[in-house]
Design a protein around this motif. Structure first.
Motif, PDB file in Angstrom:
ATOM      1  N   SER A 181       8.085  67.410  54.629  1.00 46.74           N
ATOM      2  CA  SER A 181       7.747  68.117  55.870  1.00 46.74           C
ATOM      3  C   SER A 181       7.618  69.619  55.626  1.00 46.74           C
ATOM      4  O   SER A 181       6.679  70.258  56.109  1.00 46.74           O
ATOM      5  N   GLN A 182       8.537  70.196  54.867  1.00 54.52           N
ATOM      6  CA  GLN A 182       8.463  71.629  54.585  1.00 54.52           C
ATOM      7  C   GLN A 182       7.262  71.955  53.702  1.00 54.52           C
ATOM      8  O   GLN A 182       6.567  72.957  53.923  1.00 54.52           O
ATOM      9  N   ALA A 183       7.001  71.115  52.692  1.00 52.47           N
ATOM     10  CA  ALA A 183       5.831  71.340  51.843  1.00 52.47           C
ATOM     11  C   ALA A 183       4.531  71.231  52.647  1.00 52.47           C
ATOM     12  O   ALA A 183       3.576  71.983  52.410  1.00 52.47           O
ATOM     13  N   SER A 184       4.501  70.323  53.627  1.00 53.80           N
ATOM     14  CA  SER A 184       3.301  70.170  54.459  1.00 53.80           C
ATOM     15  C   SER A 184       3.074  71.394  55.331  1.00 53.80           C
ATOM     16  O   SER A 184       1.938  71.869  55.482  1.00 53.80           O
ATOM     17  N   VAL A 185       4.139  71.921  55.926  1.00 60.90           N
ATOM     18  CA  VAL A 185       4.002  73.124  56.753  1.00 60.90           C
ATOM     19  C   VAL A 185       3.510  74.298  55.918  1.00 60.90           C
ATOM     20  O   VAL A 185       2.642  75.071  56.351  1.00 60.90           O
ATOM     21  N   LEU A 186       4.046  74.439  54.710  1.00 59.52           N
ATOM     22  CA  LEU A 186       3.591  75.526  53.841  1.00 59.52           C
ATOM     23  C   LEU A 186       2.124  75.349  53.452  1.00 59.52           C
ATOM     24  O   LEU A 186       1.371  76.326  53.408  1.00 59.52           O
ATOM     25  N   SER A 187       1.719  74.125  53.195  1.00 55.16           N
ATOM     26  CA  SER A 187       0.321  73.905  52.817  1.00 55.16           C
ATOM     27  C   SER A 187      -0.626  74.170  53.977  1.00 55.16           C
ATOM     28  O   SER A 187      -1.746  74.642  53.766  1.00 55.16           O
ATOM     29  N   PHE A 188      -0.191  73.882  55.200  1.00 56.20           N
ATOM     30  CA  PHE A 188      -1.055  74.116  56.354  1.00 56.20           C
ATOM     31  C   PHE A 188      -0.988  75.555  56.866  1.00 56.20           C
ATOM     32  O   PHE A 188      -1.551  75.851  57.920  1.00 56.20           O
ATOM     33  N   SER A 189      -0.306  76.407  56.135  1.00 58.80           N
ATOM     34  CA  SER A 189      -0.426  77.845  56.411  1.00 58.80           C
ATOM     35  C   SER A 189      -1.604  78.462  55.652  1.00 58.80           C
ATOM     36  O   SER A 189      -1.896  79.652  55.832  1.00 58.80           O
ATOM     37  N   ILE A 190      -2.295  77.678  54.821  1.00 52.09           N
ATOM     38  CA  ILE A 190      -3.458  78.182  54.086  1.00 52.09           C
ATOM     39  C   ILE A 190      -4.548  78.693  55.026  1.00 52.09           C
ATOM     40  O   ILE A 190      -5.139  79.756  54.766  1.00 52.09           O
ATOM     41  N   LEU A 214      -6.097  79.615  65.683  1.00 50.42           N
ATOM     42  CA  LEU A 214      -5.224  79.407  64.526  1.00 50.42           C
ATOM     43  C   LEU A 214      -3.762  79.291  64.946  1.00 50.42           C
ATOM     44  O   LEU A 214      -3.024  78.429  64.440  1.00 50.42           O
ATOM     45  N   ALA A 215      -3.350  80.152  65.878  1.00 48.08           N
ATOM     46  CA  ALA A 215      -1.959  80.093  66.348  1.00 48.08           C
ATOM     47  C   ALA A 215      -1.672  78.781  67.062  1.00 48.08           C
ATOM     48  O   ALA A 215      -0.619  78.159  66.871  1.00 48.08           O
ATOM     49  N   CYS A 216      -2.620  78.330  67.879  1.00 47.78           N
ATOM     50  CA  CYS A 216      -2.439  77.073  68.602  1.00 47.78           C
ATOM     51  C   CYS A 216      -2.309  75.902  67.633  1.00 47.78           C
ATOM     52  O   CYS A 216      -1.429  75.040  67.786  1.00 47.78           O
ATOM     53  N   SER A 217      -3.157  75.881  66.606  1.00 52.19           N
ATOM     54  CA  SER A 217      -3.108  74.788  65.637  1.00 52.19           C
ATOM     55  C   SER A 217      -1.824  74.820  64.819  1.00 52.19           C
ATOM     56  O   SER A 217      -1.205  73.772  64.570  1.00 52.19           O
ATOM     57  N   PHE A 218      -1.403  76.012  64.405  1.00 51.72           N
ATOM     58  CA  PHE A 218      -0.197  76.088  63.573  1.00 51.72           C
ATOM     59  C   PHE A 218       1.051  75.742  64.378  1.00 51.72           C
ATOM     60  O   PHE A 218       1.968  75.095  63.860  1.00 51.72           O
ATOM     61  N   PHE A 219       1.090  76.148  65.640  1.00 57.85           N
ATOM     62  CA  PHE A 219       2.206  75.724  66.491  1.00 57.85           C
ATOM     63  C   PHE A 219       2.198  74.212  66.681  1.00 57.85           C
ATOM     64  O   PHE A 219       3.261  73.583  66.816  1.00 57.85           O
ATOM     65  N   GLY A 220       1.011  73.628  66.710  1.00 58.68           N
ATOM     66  CA  GLY A 220       0.935  72.177  66.765  1.00 58.68           C
ATOM     67  C   GLY A 220       1.560  71.524  65.548  1.00 58.68           C
ATOM     68  O   GLY A 220       2.269  70.515  65.664  1.00 58.68           O
TER      69      GLY A 220
END
Length: 395
Positions: A181-190, A214-220
């Motif tokens: 989960s943490q690795a996925s969040v870091l990867s989706f900060s690209i 971008l903010a809406c998607s990352f909060f998702g």
């Protein structure tokens, strides 16, 4: 009745013709041409055959023609979609990125649905990069496009390959030492890093709508992984407990490596856009990355991992995933060629939303308010990005 003194002609033949179905020769001579013309159409109608349910002939080739026409219609729809996707029209860029994200989603489903023997990550990256290298080389050779771009484009391709592989190695390190989960969040900060890098390096305008999307998607993404991020344990991709990595400086070190991989991945997307715009074709960036990633992944697999000989079934799955990855990378490069970085990168979040909805539909994940809200935020942001289309100055 008349007497037989009129030249021996018996006019009673008219009554006989009405009673006898087959007229005699004498009757035909006596009846004259007018009676023959009146009776003959009633007896035989060679020009107009009788029609009934037994004589109607149905064309045998018509169903086959209908099948062929339906197949042609379906084929034309596919060709029209490919043409819309690749033609460079108003929505081609965002559609290419959306399809690329959908292919990455299918790769995840393919990996989860067909279980095989565990293969080390660097070995998997080597096979995938090799397939991408072969296909991109064949594409350029068949289309008679140059393998080596002009000098001012080569530097972008070199940086794209180098930074892209550094990002790949960084996330492999994170997957091995952090919860998934943490690795996925870091990867989706690209996508966020790519938008910031495009504003600094490429001087692209970053509008309020782009920042909001971008903010809406990352909060998702954060809502989707909220429960697993707040837990004090978890399972990494190999299925082993990862509580050990939550303690001490090793966890911080792995997170920093993930942030570094996210930054290099974002700059790599900017290099793809710069090279694709100047060269006029996106395949060069795909080839340049595979040229570096293939030997580098082989060396990393020999140095850091134990080689595992894949079974024929596992090798087949790896080849299929390599084919999916090739088309996903190609469409990603095409999207960045046609669309500005912030809008194209925002559509990468579609992958995590589709994957979460798939798992909820199969009851692999218990649906919660955070899961549904996160998927809704990502899909709304992606829908607004696609509906808005490119900016006016981009045509």
């Amino acid at each position: 009745m008349s007497s037989p003194e009129h030249g021996g002609v018996d006019r009673s033949v008219e009554l006989i013709a009405c009673e006898v179905p087959a007229p005699t020769a004498a009757g035909v001579e006596g009846s004259g041409v007018g009676v023959s013309e009146e009776i003959t159409p009633l007896l035989t109608q060679p020009g107009k055959p009788k029609i009934n349910i037994f004589t109607i002939s149905y064309p045998r080739r018509k169903p086959r023609e209908q099948v062929i026409r339906s197949q042609d219609t379906e084929g034309s729809l596919v060709l029209q979609f490919i043409s819309l996707l690749w033609s460079g029209s108003r929505y081609s860029g965002v559609l290419c990125m959306a399809v690329s994200s959908a292919i990455y989603f299918l790769m995840e489903i393919f990996s989860e649905s067909f279980s095989a023997q565990p293969i080390p990550l660097y070995e998997t990256a080597f096979v995938r990069s090799t397939i991408i290298l072969i296909l991109s080389y064949s594409w350029l050779r068949r289309s008679e496009q140059p393998f080596f771009e002009p000098r001012h484009i080569r530097k972008f391709l070199l940086f794209r390959a180098l930074l892209g592989y550094l990002s790949l190695m960084g996330f492999i390190f994170c997957i091995q030492r952090l919860p998934l989960s943490q690795a996925s969040v870091l990867s989706f900060s690209i996508p966020i890093m790519a938008s910031i890098a495009a504003r600094i390096i490429l001087r692209e305008k970053l509008r309020i709508g782009d920042i909001g999307g971008l903010a809406c998607s990352f909060f998702g993404v954060l809502f989707i992984f909220q429960q697993r991020l707040t837990s004090q344990g978890g399972l990494n991709k190999a299925g082993r407990s990862s509580t050990f990595y939550f303690q001490g400086s090793q966890h911080i070190y792995a997170v920093l490596i993930g942030i570094f991989a996210s930054i290099t991945g974002g700059i790599s997307l900017c290099c793809i856009r710069a090279a694709s715009k100047d060269s006029g074709q996106p395949m060069s960036s795909v080839l340049s990355f595979s040229l570096l990633a293939t030997p580098a992944a082989a060396i990393s697999a020999l140095l850091f991992e134990v080689f595992v000989l894949p079974s024929p079934y596992s090798l087949f799955l790896m080849v299929m995933l390599g084919l999916f990855a090739f088309f996903a990378e190609l469409l990603l490069a095409r999207a960045l060629q046609l669309e500005k970085t912030s809008k194209a990168a925002n559509l990468q979040f579609i992958e995590v939303a589709l994957l979460q909805l798939w798992r909820i539909g199969l009851r692999q994940v218990v649906p919660s308010f955070g899961h549904l809200l996160g998927c809704l935020l990502i899909l709304i942001s992606a829908g607004c990005t696609i509906y808005a289309g490119p900016d006016k100055e981009m045509g």
